[in-house]
Design a protein around this motif. Structure first.
Motif, PDB file in Angstrom:
ATOM      1  N   SER A 159       3.311  19.330  70.481  1.00 43.48           N
ATOM      2  CA  SER A 159       2.256  19.259  70.980  1.00 43.48           C
ATOM      3  C   SER A 159       2.183  20.283  72.161  1.00 43.48           C
ATOM      4  O   SER A 159       1.233  20.740  72.734  1.00 43.48           O
ATOM      5  CB  SER A 159       1.857  17.804  71.540  1.00 43.48           C
ATOM      6  OG  SER A 159       2.874  17.575  72.641  1.00 43.48           O
ATOM      7  N   THR A 160       3.472  20.589  72.764  1.00 42.87           N
ATOM      8  CA  THR A 160       3.370  21.526  73.884  1.00 42.87           C
ATOM      9  C   THR A 160       3.144  23.036  73.131  1.00 42.87           C
ATOM     10  O   THR A 160       2.533  23.813  73.937  1.00 42.87           O
ATOM     11  CB  THR A 160       4.870  21.741  74.512  1.00 42.87           C
ATOM     12  OG1 THR A 160       5.253  20.431  74.846  1.00 42.87           O
ATOM     13  CG2 THR A 160       4.905  22.579  75.779  1.00 42.87           C
ATOM     14  N   THR A 161       3.661  23.202  71.968  1.00 46.89           N
ATOM     15  CA  THR A 161       3.318  24.486  71.450  1.00 46.89           C
ATOM     16  C   THR A 161       1.743  24.674  71.200  1.00 46.89           C
ATOM     17  O   THR A 161       1.015  25.538  71.403  1.00 46.89           O
ATOM     18  CB  THR A 161       3.824  24.661  70.167  1.00 46.89           C
ATOM     19  OG1 THR A 161       5.482  24.559  70.309  1.00 46.89           O
ATOM     20  CG2 THR A 161       3.614  25.789  69.312  1.00 46.89           C
ATOM     21  N   THR A 178       7.577  15.116  81.090  1.00 48.22           N
ATOM     22  CA  THR A 178       6.967  14.685  79.891  1.00 48.22           C
ATOM     23  C   THR A 178       6.167  13.128  79.920  1.00 48.22           C
ATOM     24  O   THR A 178       5.147  13.017  79.570  1.00 48.22           O
ATOM     25  CB  THR A 178       7.709  14.894  78.452  1.00 48.22           C
ATOM     26  OG1 THR A 178       8.498  15.988  78.722  1.00 48.22           O
ATOM     27  CG2 THR A 178       6.743  15.047  77.417  1.00 48.22           C
ATOM     28  N   LYS A 185      -2.472  15.214  73.400  1.00 48.16           N
ATOM     29  CA  LYS A 185      -1.245  15.558  73.180  1.00 48.16           C
ATOM     30  C   LYS A 185      -0.233  14.329  73.064  1.00 48.16           C
ATOM     31  O   LYS A 185       0.159  13.517  74.175  1.00 48.16           O
ATOM     32  CB  LYS A 185      -0.895  16.652  74.759  1.00 48.16           C
ATOM     33  CG  LYS A 185       0.609  17.138  74.397  1.00 48.16           C
ATOM     34  CD  LYS A 185       0.606  17.893  75.884  1.00 48.16           C
ATOM     35  CE  LYS A 185       1.888  18.799  75.720  1.00 48.16           C
ATOM     36  NZ  LYS A 185       3.200  18.132  75.604  1.00 48.16           N
ATOM     37  N   ASN A 194       9.515  24.120  73.769  1.00 51.01           N
ATOM     38  CA  ASN A 194      10.030  22.746  73.865  1.00 51.01           C
ATOM     39  C   ASN A 194      11.205  22.257  72.919  1.00 51.01           C
ATOM     40  O   ASN A 194      10.997  21.120  72.789  1.00 51.01           O
ATOM     41  CB  ASN A 194       8.820  21.722  74.220  1.00 51.01           C
ATOM     42  CG  ASN A 194       9.073  20.711  75.162  1.00 51.01           C
ATOM     43  OD1 ASN A 194      10.293  20.932  75.952  1.00 51.01           O
ATOM     44  ND2 ASN A 194       8.176  19.773  75.048  1.00 51.01           N
ATOM     45  N   SER A 234      14.395  12.486  68.382  1.00 52.11           N
ATOM     46  CA  SER A 234      13.959  13.503  69.394  1.00 52.11           C
ATOM     47  C   SER A 234      13.733  12.380  70.609  1.00 52.11           C
ATOM     48  O   SER A 234      14.232  12.742  71.881  1.00 52.11           O
ATOM     49  CB  SER A 234      12.681  14.224  69.007  1.00 52.11           C
ATOM     50  OG  SER A 234      12.253  14.862  70.020  1.00 52.11           O
ATOM     51  N   ARG A 293      14.954  21.418  71.448  1.00 53.61           N
ATOM     52  CA  ARG A 293      16.307  21.180  71.814  1.00 53.61           C
ATOM     53  C   ARG A 293      17.160  22.095  71.214  1.00 53.61           C
ATOM     54  O   ARG A 293      16.962  22.534  69.923  1.00 53.61           O
ATOM     55  CB  ARG A 293      16.692  19.716  71.218  1.00 53.61           C
ATOM     56  CG  ARG A 293      16.147  18.606  72.433  1.00 53.61           C
ATOM     57  CD  ARG A 293      16.346  17.120  71.713  1.00 53.61           C
ATOM     58  NE  ARG A 293      15.674  17.147  70.314  1.00 53.61           N
ATOM     59  CZ  ARG A 293      16.261  16.434  69.336  1.00 53.61           C
ATOM     60  NH1 ARG A 293      17.393  15.599  69.533  1.00 53.61           N
ATOM     61  NH2 ARG A 293      15.861  16.283  68.061  1.00 53.61           N
ATOM     62  N   THR A 320       5.913  15.908  69.190  1.00 51.22           N
ATOM     63  CA  THR A 320       5.166  16.184  67.950  1.00 51.22           C
ATOM     64  C   THR A 320       4.933  17.621  68.052  1.00 51.22           C
ATOM     65  O   THR A 320       4.054  18.206  66.970  1.00 51.22           O
ATOM     66  CB  THR A 320       4.015  15.517  67.794  1.00 51.22           C
ATOM     67  OG1 THR A 320       3.307  15.783  69.110  1.00 51.22           O
ATOM     68  CG2 THR A 320       4.183  13.992  67.761  1.00 51.22           C
ATOM     69  N   ARG A 322       4.113  13.289  63.931  1.00 50.34           N
ATOM     70  CA  ARG A 322       5.507  13.935  63.223  1.00 50.34           C
ATOM     71  C   ARG A 322       5.838  12.791  62.429  1.00 50.34           C
ATOM     72  O   ARG A 322       5.838  11.565  63.043  1.00 50.34           O
ATOM     73  CB  ARG A 322       6.304  14.166  64.449  1.00 50.34           C
ATOM     74  CG  ARG A 322       7.450  14.762  63.978  1.00 50.34           C
ATOM     75  CD  ARG A 322       8.322  15.356  65.210  1.00 50.34           C
ATOM     76  NE  ARG A 322       9.371  15.762  64.969  1.00 50.34           N
ATOM     77  CZ  ARG A 322      10.531  16.131  65.851  1.00 50.34           C
ATOM     78  NH1 ARG A 322      10.251  16.457  67.082  1.00 50.34           N
ATOM     79  NH2 ARG A 322      11.842  16.848  65.568  1.00 50.34           N
TER      80      ARG A 322
HETATM   81  N1  LIG Z   1       5.519  24.596  65.680  1.00 49.89           N
HETATM   82  C1  LIG Z   1       6.414  23.622  65.615  1.00 49.89           C
HETATM   83  N2  LIG Z   1       6.325  23.046  64.547  1.00 49.89           N
HETATM   84  C2  LIG Z   1       7.150  22.091  64.298  1.00 49.89           C
HETATM   85  N3  LIG Z   1       8.118  21.442  65.502  1.00 49.89           N
HETATM   86  C3  LIG Z   1       7.893  22.198  66.682  1.00 49.89           C
HETATM   87  C4  LIG Z   1       7.083  23.287  66.924  1.00 49.89           C
HETATM   88  N4  LIG Z   1       6.986  23.499  68.314  1.00 49.89           N
HETATM   89  C5  LIG Z   1       7.795  22.711  68.908  1.00 49.89           C
HETATM   90  N5  LIG Z   1       8.447  21.887  67.879  1.00 49.89           N
HETATM   91  C6  LIG Z   1       9.464  20.848  68.303  1.00 49.89           C
HETATM   92  O1  LIG Z   1       8.302  19.657  68.788  1.00 49.89           O
HETATM   93  C7  LIG Z   1       9.366  18.935  69.596  1.00 49.89           C
HETATM   94  C8  LIG Z   1       8.786  18.958  71.073  1.00 49.89           C
HETATM   95  O2  LIG Z   1       7.320  18.284  70.981  1.00 49.89           O
HETATM   96  P1  LIG Z   1       6.648  18.352  72.352  1.00 49.89           P
HETATM   97  O3  LIG Z   1       6.168  19.489  72.882  1.00 49.89           O
HETATM   98  O4  LIG Z   1       5.080  17.523  71.858  1.00 49.89           O
HETATM   99  O5  LIG Z   1       7.256  17.196  73.108  1.00 49.89           O
HETATM  100  S1  LIG Z   1       6.847  16.489  74.779  1.00 49.89           S
HETATM  101  O6  LIG Z   1       6.409  15.476  74.369  1.00 49.89           O
HETATM  102  O7  LIG Z   1       5.728  17.320  75.101  1.00 49.89           O
HETATM  103  O8  LIG Z   1       7.893  16.732  75.450  1.00 49.89           O
HETATM  104  C9  LIG Z   1      10.599  19.665  69.612  1.00 49.89           C
HETATM  105  O9  LIG Z   1      11.441  18.693  68.799  1.00 49.89           O
HETATM  106  P2  LIG Z   1      12.877  18.362  68.913  1.00 49.89           P
HETATM  107  O10 LIG Z   1      13.521  19.947  68.979  1.00 49.89           O
HETATM  108  O11 LIG Z   1      13.252  17.760  67.587  1.00 49.89           O
HETATM  109  O12 LIG Z   1      13.092  17.626  70.066  1.00 49.89           O
HETATM  110  C10 LIG Z   1      10.132  20.779  69.030  1.00 49.89           C
HETATM  111  O13 LIG Z   1      11.465  21.516  68.481  1.00 49.89           O
END
Ligand SMILES: Nc1ncnc2c1ncn2[C@@H]1O[C@H](COP(=O)(O)OS(=O)(=O)O)[C@@H](OP(=O)(O)O)[C@H]1O
Length: 451
Positions: free
Chosen positions: A46-48, A450, A40, A238, A130, A240, A44, A122
């Motif tokens: 990664s939470t999704t 995080t 993770k 996750n 971000s 913004r 990126t 990413r």
């Molecule tokens: N499916 C999918 N596709 C593309 N982008 C997505 C997706 N799901 C989550 N996001 C965007 O991923 C950003 C959060 O990343 P993480 O969950 O890895 O963040 S963390 O490090 O665990 O806090 C966060 O980006 P930012 O909004 O630019 O901060 C999310 O909008």
């Protein structure tokens, strides 16, 4: 959702001429691969991805390796991963997905031999924007910048950045750092280092997903693991609010790439290889799978929320505490979802409600829920053990370190006392120290969501 999906999905895909299905007509009978290590990485999507893996693990009764409570919901990041950071009630695992700084040798000790390694990258420009916004109150390199200006930071990064201070991994080559690499590798031979690091990453990870092409990456993952369409469904977590995002002025993406030169090389390489893999699958096959995935996604969302996705809400607006995402600071709004109050009534049963709830459950809460259920399962499988008083963390660690030198996936869960580390603890507010910090287990930076 989980009835008959595999068959109909596979039959539809067979008509697409997907090569892997043509060459393996028994695809639908191929067992799902269930041993997966997902690194993770930060910011990126990664939470999704983690949420999808948590749900898969629960649905298939698998074990997810989770951190000891002293680490919070991640493996004491930014410390390098070590097996003694894994909660004993989550052994031996099938899946691991919580934040960590990658260490292949330790992962091999933890996970079964046939584990498939996956991670996600990413595009450096949007990722750095971000990171800069999310960590602006924690990372000293960012806090020093006048008016929190990304432009000012990128004009003179060395004025604000200190390679050795806490949280510096959010300010430069974060992906390289998460993958276990040297984010500050000397300029003199950085090209050779980058080449070797890319090659090493490619040897370990069977798939490197790309956040910008999340759905395409999921299709590759589905083929790699022989999973069903239903296993790949998700909603974005996750995110913004748009008000918390800054558009990059011309010239900034290039500066970000120069500053994060190792991450940029990783991204370029694996973005190219993602498209090679998609080409090998065949454009028609990919396009059709994408359509099926999105159609199924819409159906799921309709079933859970009675229409399109529910309105995105900031944490304060979300009624159910279990669904409030962690907020890094007052300056950044991370949005989440609320379940419609009538969900229970519109669904056939509790299982469906549970599925909808888990689909939008943020990382910290889901980790806690999963640790609780796995601890219960662990205790049930060892009913004769009597509860023991809490042990000091240091002695728990030394017991686990003692267990240490064997590959953990070949061991039965360690016998002995019940949980020394409660699975019900809430995340600690930034800047406060846990007892574990004082005994030296925790990472150098403040404990929070995080980092
Ligand atoms: N499916 C999918 N596709 C593309 N982008 C997505 C997706 N799901 C989550 N996001 C965007 O991923 C950003 C959060 O990343 P993480 O969950 O890895 O963040 S963390 O490090 O665990 O806090 C966060 O980006 P930012 O909004 O630019 O901060 C999310 O909008």
């Amino acid at each position: 959702l989980h009835h008959g999906g595999h068959f109909s999905w596979t039959m539809e895909a067979l008509h697409l001429g997907c090569p892997s299905l043509r060459t393996h007509p028994s695809f639908s009978l191929k067992p799902k691969h269930t041993n997966v290590a997902f690194l993770k990485t930060h910011k990126t999507a990664s939470t999704t991805m983690q949420n999808l893996l948590f749900r898969f693990a629960e649905h298939h009764n698998l074990t997810v390796a989770l951190p000891v409570q002293a680490c919070g919901h991640q493996f004491c990041y930014p410390r390098t991963f070590s097996t003694h950071l894994v909660h004993p009630h989550t052994l031996p695992p099938n899946v691991v997905t919580s934040h960590m700084r990658f260490n292949h040798a330790e992962m091999q000790r933890l996970m079964p031999n046939d584990t498939i390694y996956v991670t996600i990258l990413r595009e450096p420009g949007s990722m750095f924007e971000s990171l800069f916004s999310y960590y602006n109150q924690y990372c000293q390199s960012f806090k020093r910048v006048p008016n929190g200006s990304l432009e000012a930071f990128l004009d003179e990064p060395w004025r604000y950045y200190r390679p050795d201070e806490n949280d510096s991994m959010y300010a430069r080559n974060t992906l390289t750092f998460d993958l276990g690499g040297d984010k500050d590798h000397p300029e003199a031979d950085v090209a050779a280092y980058a080449r070797a690091f890319v090659a090493k990453t490619e040897r370990v990870f069977s798939l490197v997903m790309i956040a910008e092409y999340f759905d395409e990456s999921l299709i590759l993952l589905r083929h790699l693991l022989s999973w069903d369409l239903e296993d790949m469904l998700y909603v974005k977590l996750n995110m913004r609010t748009s008000g918390s995002k800054h558009s990059l002025s011309p010239g900034l993406p290039a500066k970000i790439r120069v500053w994060n030169n190792l991450d940029a090389r990783l991204y370029d390489h694996f973005n190219t290889s993602l498209w090679h893999q998609l080409a090998a699958l065949g454009p028609a096959c990919v396009a059709r799978e994408l359509r099926l995935l999105r159609r199924a996604q819409e159906k799921l969302v309709r079933g859970c929320f009675g229409g399109g996705l529910p309105q995105l809400r900031s944490a304060a607006q979300i009624k159910n505490k279990e669904l409030r995402p962690w907020q890094p600071s007052a300056k950044v709004d991370i949005v989440g979802y609320d379940l419609p109050t009538n969900t229970n009534a519109t669904q056939p049963g509790r299982m469906a409600h549970e599925l909808c709830l888990k689909l939008i459950m943020p990382e910290v809460q889901y980790t806690r829920v999963l640790l609780r259920s796995q601890s219960l399962r662990y205790r049930r499988s060892y009913p004769l053990r009597s509860p023991q008083p809490q042990q000091p963390i240091r002695s728990v660690l030394s017991r686990r370190q003692h267990v240490g030198m064997q590959p953990m996936h070949r061991q039965a869960p360690p016998p002995g006392p019940g949980p020394a580390l409660s699975p019900t603890a809430t995340p600690r507010p930034p800047g406060t120290q846990s007892r574990a910090t004082r005994v030296g287990l925790r990472s150098p930076g403040p404990q929070r969501k995080t980092p």
